[in-house]
Motif scaffolding. Structure first.
Motif, PDB file in Angstrom:
ATOM      1  N   HIS A 170     -10.930  -2.312  -2.597  1.00  0.00           N
ATOM      2  CA  HIS A 170      -9.808  -1.872  -1.762  1.00  0.00           C
ATOM      3  C   HIS A 170      -9.601  -2.822  -0.587  1.00  0.00           C
ATOM      4  O   HIS A 170      -8.461  -3.217  -0.283  1.00  0.00           O
ATOM      5  N   GLY A 173      -8.403  -6.147  -1.931  1.00  0.00           N
ATOM      6  CA  GLY A 173      -7.096  -6.020  -2.562  1.00  0.00           C
ATOM      7  C   GLY A 173      -5.952  -6.139  -1.580  1.00  0.00           C
ATOM      8  O   GLY A 173      -4.830  -6.486  -1.951  1.00  0.00           O
ATOM      9  N   LYS A 174      -6.214  -5.852  -0.311  1.00  0.00           N
ATOM     10  CA  LYS A 174      -5.188  -5.982   0.717  1.00  0.00           C
ATOM     11  C   LYS A 174      -5.090  -7.393   1.268  1.00  0.00           C
ATOM     12  O   LYS A 174      -4.116  -7.735   1.956  1.00  0.00           O
ATOM     13  N   ASN A 203      -4.827  -1.607  -5.760  1.00  0.00           N
ATOM     14  CA  ASN A 203      -3.948  -2.411  -4.909  1.00  0.00           C
ATOM     15  C   ASN A 203      -3.168  -3.442  -5.721  1.00  0.00           C
ATOM     16  O   ASN A 203      -2.642  -4.408  -5.168  1.00  0.00           O
ATOM     17  N   LYS A 204      -3.150  -3.246  -7.054  1.00  0.00           N
ATOM     18  CA  LYS A 204      -2.372  -4.089  -7.970  1.00  0.00           C
ATOM     19  C   LYS A 204      -2.797  -5.565  -7.913  1.00  0.00           C
ATOM     20  O   LYS A 204      -1.967  -6.480  -7.981  1.00  0.00           O
ATOM     21  N   GLU A 416      -8.081  -0.459   9.817  1.00  0.00           N
ATOM     22  CA  GLU A 416      -8.633   0.157   8.604  1.00  0.00           C
ATOM     23  C   GLU A 416      -9.495   1.356   8.977  1.00  0.00           C
ATOM     24  O   GLU A 416     -10.562   1.209   9.566  1.00  0.00           O
ATOM     25  N   THR A 424     -10.194   6.987  -6.230  1.00  0.00           N
ATOM     26  CA  THR A 424     -10.154   5.689  -6.924  1.00  0.00           C
ATOM     27  C   THR A 424     -11.156   5.661  -8.065  1.00  0.00           C
ATOM     28  O   THR A 424     -10.849   5.216  -9.185  1.00  0.00           O
TER      29      THR A 424
END
Length: 432
Positions: A170, A173-174, A203-204, A416, A424
């Motif tokens: 996660h 992913g950002k 997060n694709k 964050e 998830t």
């Protein structure tokens, strides 16, 4: 968290630890009690528990876990024990081997331990079988073996490796378009790519390149070259990130990575607590450390949070001469939380009641909302608390925190907030 809530949590912690003075049992010099699988012998008896961890090995070592356990033993006994019982803490070197893990578990059985508390081992199959055969609960392990999240006698206090890796996915992913994972070529390491990818895919971001490495190697040059190529080569059209989860060998890998990155392409470095710690950052240069700017995922609040004050006080009073007990270390922190749980659970038994392993397990199975002073969410391991996470049904705490190394200190990553990774993981394929 607001100041008022933080103060409330902190006061709860002081109350719980003060009440813990009446809760546990015996110094190593106190003879162990009898009574079934780990009996205390009633009021005035001794409760025996064990903490095991690898020490002095060529791979991951966790001496702070056994050091914290002994400090807790001295502290609680100095305050009178718990409900008339003393705490006797056995320690064992797990040696990072299945044989070592099994030997520690068998010693716990032989010594009639009522629980194994705050311990570390990759070899869940080796240590859980002997404990299960005698009904001995495993409280607050480090979370690196799948058995810790499957056995009905395991009571994890954090999300272990599953939530750390999903949380790392996660976090990265950002920030990244391409990720390379360098991880141990072990059974425990085999689940890491699936877990990390669960966070990335949420997060694709494409799946990470999976780079295996011997966990006790002295040279990671080949893995460093592969990771650099995967994150900065022609196929890496977006920003690259390299996350290494190699325990104590993470530093060795990073040394090789820095030498390999001669053209200073500088992909983002990342890891998880346990592989990178404040002590490692300090040892490698502080503000000048190669870990400066690294992303890290943890289970707990940053080490400087006031919620850790009770633990730090116990360490300063009872472990001031033991350099292995580092309050910034995640193993030390996990052991503190695990003993806090044991303290509360034994405290729910009658003062004159014999304390046995089976009674502790039964109380754990029936108790909701175990408090840890705000260091974790409230914990419960009842049947209705089982999670729909494939392979990890005993996961009771999916929370992670996101950190970054800034000016040589591990601090909360700006913007964050802590996040529960359970949803998830529920969407992820079976990871172990």
């Amino acid at each position: 968290m607001t100041d008022r809530r933080r103060a409330t949590s902190l006061s709860r912690t002081f109350l719980a630890t003060a009440m813990g003075a009446c809760l546990i049992a015996g110094c190593g010099v106190v003879p162990g009690g009898s009574g079934g699988s780990g009996g205390s012998g009633g009021s005035g008896g001794t409760i025996t528990v064990m903490t095991f961890a690898p020490m002095g090995t060529k791979a991951t070592n966790m001496p702070g876990m056994v050091g914290m356990a002994k400090a807790y033993e001295r502290w609680v006994n100095a305050k009178g024990g718990i409900n008339g019982h003393k705490l006797r803490v056995l320690t064992c070197n797990e040696q990072n081997t299945p044989t070592g893990a099994a030997d520690c578990a068998r010693e716990a059985v032989a010594e009639k331990a009522v629980a194994v508390v705050g311990s570390y081992s990759q070899h869940g199959r080796a240590f859980m079988a002997p404990l299960e055969s005698e009904g001995i609960p495993f409280i607050g392990g480090y979370g690196v073996s799948s058995e810790e999240f499957e056995s009905t006698l395991s009571y994890p206090v954090n999300g272990g490796q599953p939530v750390l890796l999903a949380g790392a996915g996660h976090q990265l992913g950002k920030a990244c378009g391409q990720v390379a994972l360098v991880r141990p070529d072990t059974l425990a390491g085999d689940s890491m790519p699936v877990l990390l990818n669960a966070g990335l895919q949420a997060n694709k971001v494409p799946e990470a390149a999976d780079i295996r490495a011997a966990e006790d190697s002295a040279d990671y040059t080949a893995q460093a070259r592969e990771a650099l190529a995967d994150t900065t080569g022609p196929a890496a059209k977006e920003r690259g990130c390299v996350t290494a989860v190699l325990g104590e060998r993470t530093e060795t890998f990073l040394d090789a990575f820095r030498r390999t990155d001669e053209k200073r392409k500088l992909p983002q470095i990342a890891s998880v607590l346990g592989s990178v710690s404040q002590a490692l950052v300090d040892r490698t240069g502080g503000r000048e450390s190669p870990f400066e700017g690294a992303y890290l995922t943890s289970w707990y609040p940053v080490a400087g949070d006031p919620l850790w004050a009770p633990m730090r006080k116990v360490i300063s009073e009872q472990a001031f001469g033991d350099d292995s007990v580092d309050p910034d270390d995640s193993g030390t922190q996990t052991t503190w939380i695990a003993y806090t749980v044991l303290n509360q659970i034994v405290g729910r038994l009658k003062a004159d009641e014999e304390v046995t392993a089976r009674k502790i397990a039964k109380t754990l199975n029936q108790t909701a909302g175990v408090q840890t002073g705000g260091l974790t969410p409230e914990l419960s391991w009842r049947h209705q608390d089982v999670r729909a996470v494939a392979g990890f049904p005993r996961l009771s705490n999916g929370r992670v925190t996101f950190q970054i190394v800034r000016q040589g200190r591990l601090v909360a990553q700006p913007g964050e907030e802590p996040q529960d990774m359970t949803p998830t993981l529920e969407q992820a394929p079976r990871a172990a």
